[in-house]
Enzyme design. Sequence first.
Site, PDB file in Angstrom:
ATOM      1  N   ARG A 150       4.569 -13.560   9.742  1.00 43.69           N
ATOM      2  CA  ARG A 150       4.959 -12.157   9.708  1.00 43.69           C
ATOM      3  C   ARG A 150       6.159 -11.958  10.622  1.00 43.69           C
ATOM      4  NH1 ARG A 150       0.915  -7.128  11.274  1.00 43.69           N
ATOM      5  NH2 ARG A 150       2.350  -5.425  10.769  1.00 43.69           N
ATOM      6  N   GLU A 160       0.865  -1.179   0.000  1.00 43.23           N
ATOM      7  CA  GLU A 160       0.000   0.000   0.000  1.00 43.23           C
ATOM      8  C   GLU A 160       0.902   1.230   0.000  1.00 43.23           C
ATOM      9  OE1 GLU A 160      -3.601   2.083   2.591  1.00 43.23           O
ATOM     10  OE2 GLU A 160      -2.314   0.561   3.508  1.00 43.23           O
ATOM     11  N   LYS A 166       2.815   1.612  10.430  1.00 46.84           N
ATOM     12  CA  LYS A 166       3.086   2.901   9.783  1.00 46.84           C
ATOM     13  C   LYS A 166       2.531   4.054  10.608  1.00 46.84           C
ATOM     14  CE  LYS A 166       2.962   0.910   5.140  1.00 46.84           C
ATOM     15  NZ  LYS A 166       2.224   0.848   3.872  1.00 46.84           N
TER      16      LYS A 166
END
Length: 759
Positions: A421, A200, A431
């Site tokens: 992950r 993204e 973020k």
Amino acid sequence: MPNKLSVALTSDPFPYGALGIASFIKTILIDFDRASPGLTIDTDGVKKDYTAEGELVRALASIGGIDGSSVQGDALVALARSLSTVTDFKQLTTSLDTLDDHLALRTFLVGHELSVADWLVWGSIKGSLKPLGVMKGGKHPHLLRWYTYIETLDSTQSILSELADARSRGVKSKSHTASSFTLGLQDAVRGQVVTRFPPEPSGYLHIGHLKAAILNQHFAEMYDGKLIVRFEDTNPSKEKSEFEDSILEDLAALGIRGDRITHTSDHFDKLYECALQMINTGNAYTDDTEREQMQKERMDGIPSARRDAPISENLANFMLMTKGTPEGLKFCLRAKLSVDDPNKAMRDPVIYRCNVAVAHHRTGDKWKVYPTYDFACPVVDAIEGVTHALRTNEYRDRNPQYHWMLDALGLRKVNIWDFSRLGFVYTFLSKRKLRDCLELGLARGWDDPRFPTFRGIRRRGMTVTALRQYMLAQGPSQNQILLEWDSIWSMNKKIIDPVAPRFCALVKEGIVKVHVAGAHKSPQVVSVPKHKKNPDVGTKSTILSDTIYVEQVDALTFAVDEEITLMDWGNAIVRTITRNAKGGIESLDMELHLSGDVKTTDKKITWLSVPSPPQTLPSVTLLDYDFLITKRKLEKDDSVESCANKETEFRVDAFADGNVKDLRKGDVLQFERKGYFVVDAIISGEEKGKEGGEWRMECIRIPDGRAAGLALKAVVSDAAVKEEPAVTTKMYKVPSVYGDDVKIVPPDVLYKVKPVYDA
């Protein structure tokens, strides 16, 4: 059917050469699932067993199109094979000398690329402890350079990691190795595999993204397939073209270039048609339930009041959403899956929502409605021809939802491949929380060396090679664990240590001037290697003079008449020590003793000659960093501010030897006895306002993987300690032996005794 190599974990000697070449040529699937000893290649359903590794490696080379054997290569292989059986140390050294001499002017053993001989010789040495131990003595630099090159190839690191994992788990059945990426992707067809990396564009790439990017590229290359880099730009409130540019730059630095670069916004028209199709088939409905109530209904398994609205009503409401009218802004579009499925991801997820606050950075104000990731991802994967979608297993609950979307729209199937992950101690990869750091002034930018972004860790001295090796070594792991930073920095050290030039730097504070008796009155310039174990790094000029500087911390340890070693010069004897009023060392007198044995001294110190005016020693600022937070694991609801580390940057001013002026920004070096550093900035003397116009360099310390270097430097406050849950016991409370009011103060001296050497 792909070619498959089956290897028994009990093979003796172990066929490291066969494993290495099989992983290198990327056309062989490797299976450690063999209960009985042996080596087997399965080619198009035809199995062939091998008893000799040499024949097996040549067969693998033939499959991979690698150059075959030669007379010279066969002789070197025979020599290497004998290393494991040699008992005479002199004979072992002679054999290694022969290999080292052969590689003195060669990159590879035979020809100009890796061949059968390289893999067989490497495998023989890899499986023998004795030659490895002798090689690390530093007397076989060419052989060690060649061995290290093969050892650090991505393919080699990958298969060695897979072997270690298989051994640790004691592989006994195929079910244990089904998730191994060395075994390959499900239903993969060579030349037809398409993977995608879908970031993204709402921030910079961080270390968590890198694993996904590298694994997607790995599989695309493994199957001679394609890699799509696709920007998931469905949320205009967070996304910018700046982030897209930075992501592409970072991927290029990693050596990752997509065969296609696409955007989800390229398919907005098609996605909109799919939304209408979902409504018309009764698979979606519009809902204006308040957000908090909708969340509660989903948790409790209660259907929305709008769930059974007629198709015509849903189409009309969706048109209002499309136009962004005040009435339309109240609605969202939900997929009609289930209201009470045990998997809450299947409870009527939102697939379209309105956003009129900002214009999209690519489509402007054309759209007022945007698809959610959960809807857009499977649809665009199917449209773009993705065959295998690699996702972190945090999305595992959403996998049934992913497949439901494809079934509801009649789109082709896409395989999903899960992996864990990455998470690191004292590190957050959100973020939003990284932005909070910038707003709170805890960091200076997305490339701050304290940030876990690709640019941040690169600025701190991490190499691309180490990153790739580490990510491939993680491979198919499904365990969600909190990783320490030591492993990746240790891997990085192995890469930079053989090539980092060595220089000298002395801390300015308290620096001590030393008069050296026996040295030439006029300075002498001598040439010394920049790296004692790697002459290819080059040489540097060292100035010898009768007046030098040493650091205060070293001078404080000296005793009169003690013999110490001045590195790159020789031994000297401390004759006089002059102290100041505070007990610090003011100056020293030493006498050269170049005939002394450097092996007998306990102290090997760095030093610099005092320059003659108007010359000066270059100024260097040594920078070191701590973690941004003082909590080992930041929970979802923890704020950055509550766990912020108040002091994370440490600056030390130093003098360096004049050779550092040849360095450039980004160069990696070692300041002897201080560690590895990367040049972060060079401030030219011509720039105004920079230390009175003096030339200056700033260097960032590169962690070497040692626990002490990576330990949290901050002192955690009492308040933070109190946050930890108290330890409760069921022990009975008893009165103190000494009473409640007695304070026990230990005496300074327990017993007075007469000195043994009392005069």
